[in-house]
Scaffold this motif. Structure first.
Motif, mmCIF file in Angstrom:
data_model
loop_
_atom_site.group_PDB
_atom_site.id
_atom_site.type_symbol
_atom_site.label_atom_id
_atom_site.label_comp_id
_atom_site.label_asym_id
_atom_site.label_seq_id
_atom_site.Cartn_x
_atom_site.Cartn_y
_atom_site.Cartn_z
ATOM 1 N N PHE A 276 0.861 -1.197 0.000
ATOM 2 C CA PHE A 276 0.000 0.000 0.000
ATOM 3 C C PHE A 276 0.884 1.229 0.000
ATOM 4 C CE2 PHE A 276 -0.297 -2.269 4.205
ATOM 5 C CZ PHE A 276 0.839 -1.701 4.731
ATOM 6 N N GLN A 282 4.847 7.522 8.146
ATOM 7 C CA GLN A 282 5.606 6.288 7.917
ATOM 8 C C GLN A 282 6.808 6.586 7.020
ATOM 9 O OE1 GLN A 282 2.256 3.937 6.394
ATOM 10 N NE2 GLN A 282 2.646 2.392 7.963
ATOM 11 N N VAL A 307 -0.907 1.746 18.469
ATOM 12 C CA VAL A 307 -1.375 0.467 17.955
ATOM 13 C C VAL A 307 -2.006 0.693 16.578
ATOM 14 C CG1 VAL A 307 -2.809 -1.522 18.460
ATOM 15 C CG2 VAL A 307 -2.074 -0.034 20.304
ATOM 16 N N GLY A 308 -1.598 -0.090 15.595
ATOM 17 C CA GLY A 308 -2.217 0.013 14.284
ATOM 18 C C GLY A 308 -1.680 1.127 13.412
ATOM 19 N N GLY A 310 1.081 1.150 11.917
ATOM 20 C CA GLY A 310 1.837 0.615 10.786
ATOM 21 C C GLY A 310 3.346 0.671 10.965
ATOM 22 N N PRO A 458 -4.955 5.585 6.351
ATOM 23 C CA PRO A 458 -6.224 6.189 5.963
ATOM 24 C C PRO A 458 -7.387 5.212 6.123
ATOM 25 C CG PRO A 458 -4.842 5.729 4.045
ATOM 26 C CD PRO A 458 -3.995 5.544 5.247
ATOM 27 N N ARG A 460 -9.348 4.680 8.706
ATOM 28 C CA ARG A 460 -9.705 4.166 10.040
ATOM 29 C C ARG A 460 -10.667 5.130 10.725
ATOM 30 N NH1 ARG A 460 -5.014 1.355 11.637
ATOM 31 N NH2 ARG A 460 -4.548 -0.018 9.902
ATOM 32 N N ARG A 592 -9.849 -2.130 12.866
ATOM 33 C CA ARG A 592 -8.834 -2.296 11.839
ATOM 34 C C ARG A 592 -9.481 -2.516 10.476
ATOM 35 N NH1 ARG A 592 -3.369 -4.544 13.793
ATOM 36 N NH2 ARG A 592 -3.101 -2.932 15.343
#
Ligand code: ADP
Ligand code: MG
Length: 700
Positions: A276, A282, A307-308, A310, A458, A460, A592
């Motif tokens: 992705f 990131q 959390v989550g 990435g 993106p 979430r 998620r």
């Protein structure tokens, strides 16, 4: 005769061996220790409020004479109330104390006393009153005739009691010592830094921090922002930060025996595995990490991200860079389940590449384990994913150049160091989903660089959170039923405390049966807990991930790493028994996928104040950094998750939370000063005593 700041406390006038022993128990050994321990608060006895002006709800102090005093029993057995009426020229006020009979010898009629506390209207009438106020006898007590100007008519320091040493004794001793300070009290702060930062001279600061000049604003003093307090706090932080910076310099002299380059071929290889688009944060974090890889010194970096957020893909892409440069990488996770999940995920991601991961955990069969060892030693496997089994004696790497440590707070410093030793001065990336407030990151991880991912990928939606008491259970079940009927899945999580593990496990097991038989008879219920073998656990987790289980009852083994997009409900049982960071982690297990997710915190009917504060904090925000700040506030730095093992300094003057701005200032001052290349002798002088005061994180 002047006093000596290094004099042992037992030789200080007014202390003696017994009290010195009590003080030593609190870490106070020499006079300087006492001088650097700031008062708990200050009381303005120069401008005392007339009693007639007292207002309900405000914390105030009054000074007056005891008019009458006595104890009375109450209807409750063993419950006594001591009551004193204190008056001044303007009026009088009542003070009540519960079960403190000894006060009849202290709050004696005609004595002058100071009271401090909040006045409220009593439920039984009788006007404003203090309940269990702080008190101090000012006069009428033969022992301190003559030192009135120390205890009254000025802003006075109020100290924490230490064993047999009362706040008043402390004040008397310190006052006497401060009057006899030598002209030169020494200063750990270099003179040019002191001037540049506009700080008071040390001697003045010591005097003023204990006995502030008339007119110093009380709010400043009580929030530790007066010039004198700030100067002493700064001094402590400066020394601390200087130590960190010098330690950092030392590790920066290490060189990697290899070079890591990044060219177009490597960039293409990275794009090939990328499933992705990376988020901006990131990308930024990856850039910081890769820049470190290309440097000559080994990386020491902490990657923080909720959390989550990435983190895994970022770490993996960095690992790919290392592997493309002919190095091996290790990815260490805190639990078997998490290691297994990472392994599956990473193996899938790496399919388009020419690299193969191996799994290494404690529960592998002997044969599989040997194969893994051989492949790592020979270099035919380029990436090891595993638990602390990776740092076992028998594990050898061919060319370990990059170590990733996930969920840092679960690993001790020693394991980190061991992993480091297995490699060729490997670059080390530590990842944590427990965001560490910047204040602490600067201290506990002062020798780590920090990258932060502060946004989620993106699409979430934030998890809708709800705090509900046990009494609402039936209603909550209906809600869960509704979600599951719509095709979603749910977690029900039980706390598992080590001390009561058996009982807790039983509760979780029984609950799973109950839910399956009585509550959701038409749904498929599974149970997963830490006592299951990793094979069994994995089978259940896989079934849940494949949608073959609707509702998964779990102990906190699912806390980290599990990723099931269709799960939309997280029901936490006994939510009051979880820590704030844990609750936040658990909540991160849902939300998620594309469906609106819900987290329900079910708690017992009675809550402690701290538990209530934790639940309110989780309810108030889904931002992990805010949660971490709140966590820190509620628990204080000593208890903050993971900080105990990370070697936070014990501070005596400053407070990490309260004074975090000063910490930042001190850090900047240290760097500015070092940039000017101070002479070695000055440096040595400044560092003297540092290692005895502070113990730091050993990154390895
Ligand atoms: P954590 O930081 O908690 O370790 P993960 O690395 O497990 O988070 O990532 C959480 C989920 O988000 C994974 O399913 C991952 O594939 C996905 N993910 C990560 N980055 C992105 C992105 N940029 N776009 C879409 N999905 C992403
Ligand atoms: Mg993770």
């Amino acid at each position: 005769m002047t006093v000596d700041l290094r004099a042992p406390l037992q030789f200080v006038k007014g202390i003696g061996p017994r009290r010195a022993a009590d003080l030593a128990g609190a870490g106070l050994h020499v006079l300087e220790d006492l001088l650097l321990r700031l008062p708990r608060r200050y009381d303005d006895r120069e401008h005392v409020r007339p009693i007639a002006e007292l207002r309900a709800g405000a914390a105030t102090s009054v000074v007056g004479g005891v008019l009458s005093a006595g104890e009375r029993r109450t209807q409750r057995r063993g419950f006594r109330i001591f009551e004193a009426i204190v008056g001044d020229a303007s009026g009088q006020v009542r003070a009540v104390f519960f079960n403190q009979s000894f006060l009849s010898d202290i709050l004696v009629p005609h004595r002058q006393v100071a009271l401090f506390g909040t006045v409220e209207y009593g439920r039984t009438g009788g006007g404003l009153r203090f309940t269990n106020p702080e008190y101090e006898v000012l006069a009428g007590d033969a022992s301190d005739e003559g030192d009135q100007r120390v205890h009254t008519g000025r802003i006075v320091p109020i100290y924490e009691r230490v064993g047999s040493v009362t706040p008043k004794m402390m004040r008397r001793v310190l006052h006497a010592c401060l009057e006899r300070l030598p002209p030169d009290v020494g200063d750990p702060l270099p003179e040019e830094v002191r001037r540049r930062c506009g700080l008071l001279e040390r001697r003045t600061a010591l005097v003023q921090a204990h006995f502030p000049a008339s007119g110093t604003p009380l709010e400043d003093l009580n929030s530790y922002r007066s010039a004198a307090q700030r100067r002493l706090i700064f001094e402590e932080f400066f020394v601390f930060q200087l130590g960190l910076a010098l330690k950092r310099r030392e590790t920066d002299t290490v060189r990697k025996p290899h070079e890591i380059v990044v060219d177009d071929r490597i960039r293409r290889a990275a794009l090939d595995v990328l499933p992705f688009r990376l988020t901006g944060h990131q990308r930024q974090a990856l850039k910081e990490i890769v820049d470190d890889l290309r440097r000559e010194q080994p990386m020491n970096r902490l990657l923080q991200g909720d959390v989550g957020s990435g983190k895994t893909i970022v770490a993996l892409l960095a690992a790919l860079v290392a592997m493309e440069n002919g190095l091996q990488a290790a990815f260490m996770a805190p639990t078997e389940l998490l290691a297994e999940q990472h392994f599956l995920n990473i193996a899938r991601l790496l399919e388009p590449s020419r690299f193969e991961p191996v799994l290494l955990t404690g529960t592998l069969g002997a044969k599989e384990r040997r194969t893994a060892w051989e492949r790592l030693a020979a270099g035919s496997a380029q990436l090891a994913v595993g638990t602390h089994a990776l740092v076992q004696e028998s594990v050898r790497f061919n060319r370990l150049g990059f170590a990733i440590i996930d969920e840092q707070h679960r690993f001790g410093v020693i394991q980190r160091a061991t992993l480091r030793r297995k490699g060729l001065q490997p670059d080390v990336l530590v990842m944590t989903a427990t965001p560490i407030p910047r204040t602490l990151a600067l201290t506990a991880y002062g020798d780590l660089d920090v990258s932060v991912i502060r946004e989620l990928p993106p699409g979430r939606q934030p998890v809708a959170t709800r705090v509900a008491s046990e009494e609402r259970r039936a209603e909550i079940y209906r809600f869960v039923q509704h979600e599951l009927s719509a095709g979603r899945q749910a977690y029900v999580v039980y706390p598992l405390v080590e001390e009561s593990e058996k009982v807790d496990l039983k509760a979780a097991t029984e609950m799973a049966h109950h839910l399956e038989k009585d509550v959701f008879p038409d749904l498929r219920v599974g149970l997963v807990h830490g006592r299951l073998g990793s094979g069994e656990r994995e089978t259940i987790m896989r079934a849940f991930a494949a949608g073959e289980i609707d509702l998964l009852v779990a102990t906190t083994v699912i806390e980290v790493g599990v990723d099931v997009a269709n799960a939309s409900v997280m029901l936490i049982e006994h939510a009051e028994r979880f820590g704030l960071a844990q609750l936040h982690q658990l909540r991160g297990r849902v939300g998620r996928g594309t469906h609106r997710a819900h987290c329900i915190l079910l708690h017992g009917v009675r809550l402690t104040a701290a538990a209530r504060a934790r639940l309110a904090a989780v309810n108030a925000t889904t931002d992990g950094f805010e949660i971490a700040e709140r966590d820190l506030e509620i628990r204080g730095p000593g208890d903050f998750v993971g900080t105990r093992q990370s070697g936070l300094p014990t501070l005596r003057t400053g407070d990490l939370l309260r004074d975090h701005r000063v910490m930042e200032d001190a850090r900047q001052a240290v760097h500015a000063w070092l940039a000017e290349q101070p002479p070695r002798a000055t440096l040595d002088a400044a560092v003297a005593g540092w290692s005895e005061r502070f113990h730091l994180v050993e990154v390895g």
